[in-house]
Write an enzyme that holds these catalytic residues in place. Structure first.
Site, PDB file in Angstrom:
ATOM      1  N   ARG A 193       3.256   3.298 -13.361  1.00  0.00           N
ATOM      2  CA  ARG A 193       3.342   3.926 -12.032  1.00  0.00           C
ATOM      3  C   ARG A 193       4.789   3.957 -11.542  1.00  0.00           C
ATOM      4  NH1 ARG A 193      -1.110   0.610  -8.881  1.00  0.00           N
ATOM      5  NH2 ARG A 193      -0.242   1.697  -7.091  1.00  0.00           N
ATOM      6  N   CYS A 254       5.760  -1.786  -2.979  1.00  0.00           N
ATOM      7  CA  CYS A 254       4.759  -1.389  -3.968  1.00  0.00           C
ATOM      8  C   CYS A 254       4.310   0.006  -3.564  1.00  0.00           C
ATOM      9  CB  CYS A 254       3.612  -2.396  -4.018  1.00  0.00           C
ATOM     10  SG  CYS A 254       2.926  -2.788  -2.394  1.00  0.00           S
ATOM     11  N   ARG A 255       3.008   0.229  -3.467  1.00  0.00           N
ATOM     12  CA  ARG A 255       2.566   1.530  -2.975  1.00  0.00           C
ATOM     13  C   ARG A 255       2.272   1.487  -1.480  1.00  0.00           C
ATOM     14  NH1 ARG A 255      -2.800   4.627  -4.989  1.00  0.00           N
ATOM     15  NH2 ARG A 255      -3.526   5.367  -2.967  1.00  0.00           N
ATOM     16  N   LYS A 256       1.637   0.396  -1.033  1.00  0.00           N
ATOM     17  CA  LYS A 256       1.262   0.345   0.385  1.00  0.00           C
ATOM     18  C   LYS A 256       1.571  -0.987   1.054  1.00  0.00           C
ATOM     19  CE  LYS A 256      -3.591  -0.199  -1.088  1.00  0.00           C
ATOM     20  NZ  LYS A 256      -4.914   0.387  -1.069  1.00  0.00           N
ATOM     21  N   GLY A 257       2.407  -1.808   0.407  1.00  0.00           N
ATOM     22  CA  GLY A 257       2.808  -3.070   1.032  1.00  0.00           C
ATOM     23  C   GLY A 257       1.856  -4.220   0.779  1.00  0.00           C
ATOM     24  N   VAL A 258       0.962  -4.087  -0.185  1.00  0.00           N
ATOM     25  CA  VAL A 258       0.016  -5.177  -0.477  1.00  0.00           C
ATOM     26  C   VAL A 258       0.514  -6.033  -1.634  1.00  0.00           C
ATOM     27  CG1 VAL A 258      -2.322  -5.761  -1.227  1.00  0.00           C
ATOM     28  CG2 VAL A 258      -1.973  -4.017   0.527  1.00  0.00           C
ATOM     29  N   THR A 259       0.613  -5.462  -2.846  1.00  0.00           N
ATOM     30  CA  THR A 259       1.036  -6.305  -3.970  1.00  0.00           C
ATOM     31  C   THR A 259       2.510  -6.703  -3.867  1.00  0.00           C
ATOM     32  OG1 THR A 259       1.514  -4.474  -5.490  1.00  0.00           O
ATOM     33  CG2 THR A 259      -0.742  -5.350  -5.486  1.00  0.00           C
ATOM     34  N   SER A 281       6.277   1.317   1.987  1.00  0.00           N
ATOM     35  CA  SER A 281       6.398   1.376   0.534  1.00  0.00           C
ATOM     36  C   SER A 281       6.365   2.807  -0.025  1.00  0.00           C
ATOM     37  CB  SER A 281       5.366   0.467  -0.128  1.00  0.00           C
ATOM     38  OG  SER A 281       5.838  -0.880  -0.114  1.00  0.00           O
TER      39      SER A 281
END
Length: 303
Positions: A193, A254-259, A281
């Site tokens: 990704r 990351c993509r949305k601030g979670v991982t 992100s």
């Protein structure tokens, strides 16, 4: 005395608690206003149902923390932080005050997926005494610790949230950092990704790729095959291998601030508590940033 107090403040609160410690706390009847447990599970739509699974079985005394409810629902981007008032009201209803030790877990097969996001949310809203259950619900079950289907009904508490802006980065700050390079930028998504060779899962209008100059450290690599956090020594070696200097400022994304919060947690376990998370992100960057700031091998024809 004053000096000793200052010293104590520099000692980091433990970011991880063991399943054994939590099982003993549950058995000793310690859950209450001073110790609350949260199930922060979230799964991609159409896979598993987090709330349903919580209602079927959870750690005795645990409440369900719904990340879909505790976020800024007005934002066009994914999983953005709620306001101070929204967060304070939400966790107060779960019986959490500023004096509560909060332990967060999730039921992901990896051992830990969404729990670090909730750990970081408490910290970004000024709460120091928060830990992630090392090994998660997966290992809690594997080790045979008790579970219940009984919903918890904690007595509501008053929580005062104070946003710590040093742990949060905005689009404008990350854009400015492309020029100033004051912060190292680390992306926790999978290599495919990040490079743009694999699609973003369940995404409409979001191509894969990364921000120019960012370093890739996939979050799964911080966990052992059994779902536990790797040792601080192993984590330090991982940062060194990627030439990420823990003595210097660091932004995780990351993509949305979670991982991204897994990077913040891993750095914290290495003694670095000040990693900031770019909340918007890639989900925000892809839609807002100048195209020349994005690097990707993605070909539109693939779609």
């Amino acid at each position: 005395m004053r000096r000793a107090e200052t010293m104590v403040h520099q000692v980091l609160y433990r970011a991880l608690v063991s399943t054994k410690w939590l099982a003993e706390s549950v058995r000793a009847g310690k859950l209450g206003p001073g110790l609350r447990v949260l199930d922060a599970s979230w799964y991609s739509p159409g896979t598993r149902e987090a709330r349903k699974e919580y209602l079927e079985r959870h750690v005795p005394g645990a409440s369900f923390f719904d990340i879909e409810e505790c976020r800024n629902t007005a934002s066009p981007y994914e999983m953005m932080l709620p306001s101070e008032a929204h967060f304070a009201d939400y966790v107060g209803r779960l019986g959490i005050s500023n004096q509560t030790h909060v332990v967060v877990y999730d039921g992901d097969n990896l051992g830990c997926f969404y729990a670090p996001r909730v750990w970081w949310m408490f910290r970004v809203f000024g709460h120091r005494t928060v830990s992630v259950l090392n090994g998660g619900f997966r290992n809690w079950l594997k080790e045979g610790h008790p579970v219940t289907s009984e919903p918890s009904r904690p007595e509501p508490a008053v929580f005062k949230a104070t946003l710590d802006r040093s742990l949060l980065k905005t689009y404008e700050q990350v854009l400015e950092n492309l020029e100033s390079k004051r912060f190292q930028l680390v992306d926790s998504r999978s290599q495919g990704r990040y490079l743009g060779t694999e699609p973003e899962p369940d995404a409409v209008g979001l191509d894969p790729g990364h921000i120019r100059g960012s370093v890739n450290m996939p979050f799964m690599d911080f966990l052992t095959a059994d779902g536990f956090e790797k040792s601080p020594e192993e984590l330090r070696a991982m940062f060194e291998a990627k030439k990420v200097n823990l003595a210097q400022p660091l932004i995780a994304m990351c993509r949305k601030g979670v991982t991204a919060c897994h990077i913040a947690l891993a750095a914290y376990l290495c003694g670095k508590p000040d990693v900031a998370v770019y909340d918007g992100s890639w989900s925000e960057w892809f839609r807002r940033a100048p195209p020349e700031t994005r690097v990707s091998q993605w070909k539109r024809e693939k779609a």
